[in-house]
Design an enzyme around this catalytic site. Structure first.
Site, PDB file in Angstrom:
ATOM      1  CE1 TYR A 177      12.349  16.096   3.031  1.00  0.00           C
ATOM      2  CE2 TYR A 177      11.727  13.785   3.142  1.00  0.00           C
ATOM      3  CZ  TYR A 177      12.625  14.794   3.425  1.00  0.00           C
ATOM      4  OH  TYR A 177      13.786  14.517   4.113  1.00  0.00           O
ATOM      5  CG  ASP A 232       6.370  20.882   6.456  1.00  0.00           C
ATOM      6  OD1 ASP A 232       6.833  19.750   6.208  1.00  0.00           O
ATOM      7  OD2 ASP A 232       7.091  21.896   6.573  1.00  0.00           O
ATOM      8  CE  LYS A 263      13.644  23.479   3.249  1.00  0.00           C
ATOM      9  NZ  LYS A 263      14.764  22.765   2.641  1.00  0.00           N
TER      10      LYS A 263
HETATM   11  P1  KE4 Z   1      15.218  19.381   7.017  1.00  0.00           P
HETATM   12  O1  KE4 Z   1      15.177  18.288   8.035  1.00  0.00           O
HETATM   13  O2  KE4 Z   1      15.914  18.942   5.719  1.00  0.00           O
HETATM   14  O3  KE4 Z   1      15.776  20.704   7.559  1.00  0.00           O
HETATM   15  O4  KE4 Z   1      13.724  19.749   6.614  1.00  0.00           O
HETATM   16  C1  KE4 Z   1      12.873  18.712   6.205  1.00  0.00           C
HETATM   17  C2  KE4 Z   1      11.711  19.293   5.403  1.00  0.00           C
HETATM   18  C3  KE4 Z   1      10.491  19.431   6.016  1.00  0.00           C
HETATM   19  N1  KE4 Z   1       9.423  19.937   5.348  1.00  0.00           N
HETATM   20  C4  KE4 Z   1       9.528  20.325   4.055  1.00  0.00           C
HETATM   21  C5  KE4 Z   1       8.321  20.864   3.353  1.00  0.00           C
HETATM   22  C6  KE4 Z   1      10.762  20.207   3.378  1.00  0.00           C
HETATM   23  O5  KE4 Z   1      10.854  20.572   2.077  1.00  0.00           O
HETATM   24  C7  KE4 Z   1      11.882  19.702   4.060  1.00  0.00           C
HETATM   25  C8  KE4 Z   1      13.236  19.548   3.403  1.00  0.00           C
HETATM   26  N2  KE4 Z   1      13.349  20.055   2.068  1.00  0.00           N
HETATM   27  C9  KE4 Z   1      14.332  19.395   1.237  1.00  0.00           C
HETATM   28  C10 KE4 Z   1      14.203  19.950  -0.191  1.00  0.00           C
HETATM   29  N3  KE4 Z   1      12.966  19.659  -0.787  1.00  0.00           N
HETATM   30  C11 KE4 Z   1      15.703  19.579   1.796  1.00  0.00           C
HETATM   31  C12 KE4 Z   1      16.810  19.208   0.847  1.00  0.00           C
HETATM   32  C13 KE4 Z   1      17.467  17.914   1.226  1.00  0.00           C
HETATM   33  O6  KE4 Z   1      16.747  16.958   1.621  1.00  0.00           O
HETATM   34  O7  KE4 Z   1      18.713  17.856   1.123  1.00  0.00           O
END
Ligand code: KE4
Length: 427
Positions: free
Chosen positions: A144, A239, A267
């Site tokens: 993801y 990533d 994060k």
């Molecule tokens: P954001 O757009 O949510 O800041 O980041 C996206 C993203 C990109 N790459 C990786 C490896 C990620 O895990 C994420 C987002 N992580 C999720 C939890 N697995 C965020 C939680 C959510 O979607 O509310």
């Protein structure tokens, strides 16, 4: 557990917000029940509207490696807010944080701050396509990278396939440019390169998978991706939105000693405030506007509040022994869970990298998305709700990581192990 006020608020929230939330995983759709509405976080604990207290292993999905409301971060933010929240103009704070990140992650010679991990990966893909003048991207099933259209693509049937949209609204054309392979399968990646010579702009990978649950890279997997992308003239994109400053101060690329061409961050570098960043080789990053032709922009990118929280956080991480102490807490938790599972006679597969941990409700090894999906989500839901009732705020999905923070105490760990044993016995 009394959830009366959370239930009222959840009903009201669903009138105004899809699913009552601003991000799907928070809705508890994967595990059922009502998500506690949180009012405060302090250290390793969070508190909900009904007066319940939880030991928090979601940590805002990763940013809060120092726990909630760290005094030094809060103090710095109070001063920063009084100077103004955003100027839409350059500030020295952006240089300061960029220098800290570049010093920690040598492959990042230059970077651009954005406001989410999604923006970081979306921008990195656009840049990779512009730099290589190629359209296709390889990602991994179960990986993801945020919700940008081109990345909401899942593996079709079979080992190596053209991607198929993973959400309505994603044009089929976007999916056609996304090729997918099983995580940890470098042979499949090599096949994709051989089937699509000179068409692949980049490979994007979570150097430690954390969105199928935690799945470590098999020894040699990341090195193979590095060799294949170099050999076929494509870029390697790590990533590290989750792993950056999480699995080591310099992220997974320093821990596993494999340097990508571009890195995406998020994060932790924002210390709990909205943030993302993408960066890497100077010759690639200088294609980004206004220096180069690749357009990307953002009203609040690099804002002084996020920069302040990020600077204070990374300064605190760069203390001798920080990651060793953090790792010891997570190892102690992992060991306790294994003993509890053995005593309960329940087969679990515990997958941990540094302070990222997933308890898979399966007796089989988990090495990729297909094997992760063999875990029992029904058993996980029961496991989750038993923990919640015991005051443990575990990630509400079998396919997420639990985050151990620096402020989880030995008492927290022991209480958690006890609750997990009780949960496993109740399955
Ligand atoms: P954001 O757009 O949510 O800041 O980041 C996206 C993203 C990109 N790459 C990786 C490896 C990620 O895990 C994420 C987002 N992580 C999720 C939890 N697995 C965020 C939680 C959510 O979607 O509310």
């Amino acid at each position: 557990m009394n959830q009366q006020r959370s239930e009222e608020l959840f009903r009201e929230a669903q009138r105004f917000l899809p699913g009552g939330v601003d991000s799907p995983v928070r809705s508890y759709k994967a595990v059922g029940g009502t998500p506690p509405f949180i009012v405060k976080g302090r250290g390793s604990r969070i508190f909900d509207v009904d007066g319940n207290e939880f030991i928090d292993y979601v940590s805002s999905w990763g940013p809060l490696i120092l726990g909630h409301s760290h005094p030094q971060v809060v103090e710095a933010l109070k001063k920063a807010v009084e100077r103004g929240t955003s100027f839409g103009a350059p500030t020295e704070l952006e240089i300061t944080l960029a220098k800290i990140i570049s010093a920690a992650i040598p492959s990042i010679q230059m970077l651009r701050f954005v406001n989410s991990g999604t923006e970081a990966t979306m921008s990195a893909l656009r840049l990779a396509r512009a730099y290589t003048k190629r359209d296709n991207i390889i990602k991994f099933a179960g990986g993801y990278h945020g919700h940008a259209d081109g990345l909401l693509v899942k593996a079709g049937s079979g080992a190596v396939t053209l991607g198929i949209p993973d959400s309505p609204g994603v044009p089929s054309g976007y999916a056609r440019n996304m090729l997918t392979a099983p995580y940890n399968d470098a042979t499949a990646v090599e096949q994709l390169f051989e089937l699509n010579p000179e068409k692949i702009a980049a490979v994007i990978v979570e150097p430690v998978a954390a969105n199928m649950g935690v799945v470590p890279p098999r020894p040699g997997f990341l090195e193979s991706l590095r060799n294949l992308t170099s050999r076929f003239g494509s870029l390697l994109i790590f990533d590290e939105v989750v792993t950056g400053f999480r699995v080591a101060y310099g992220g997974a690329q320093v821990k596993f000693e494999v340097a990508p061409d571009l890195t995406c961050l998020g994060k932790i570098i924002g210390g709990g405030l909205p943030v993302g960043a993408y960066g890497g080789r100077k010759d690639i990053m200088e294609m980004v506007a206004p220096v180069g032709p690749v357009y990307q922009a953002g009203t609040l990118s690099g804002n002084p509040i996020t920069m302040t929280a990020g600077i204070e956080t990374l300064k605190l991480l760069h203390q001798p022994g920080f990651y060793e102490q953090l790792e010891n807490k997570a190892a102690s938790l992992e060991k306790g869970i294994a003993i509890a599972a053995a005593r309960a006679g329940v087969n679990v597969y515990i997958s941990r990298v540094a302070s990222l941990l997933t308890v898979f409700l399966t007796g089989d090894r988990v090495i990729d998305y297909e094997s992760a999906k063999r875990a029992s989500t029904a058993a996980f839901s029961r496991f989750f709700h038993s923990l919640l009732a015991e005051g443990i705020y575990w990630p509400p999905s079998q396919f997420e990581a639990a985050f151990v923070s620096f402020v989880h105490s030995e008492e927290d760990v022991q209480l958690t192990i006890g609750a997990i044993e009780k949960a496993l016995n109740s399955l």
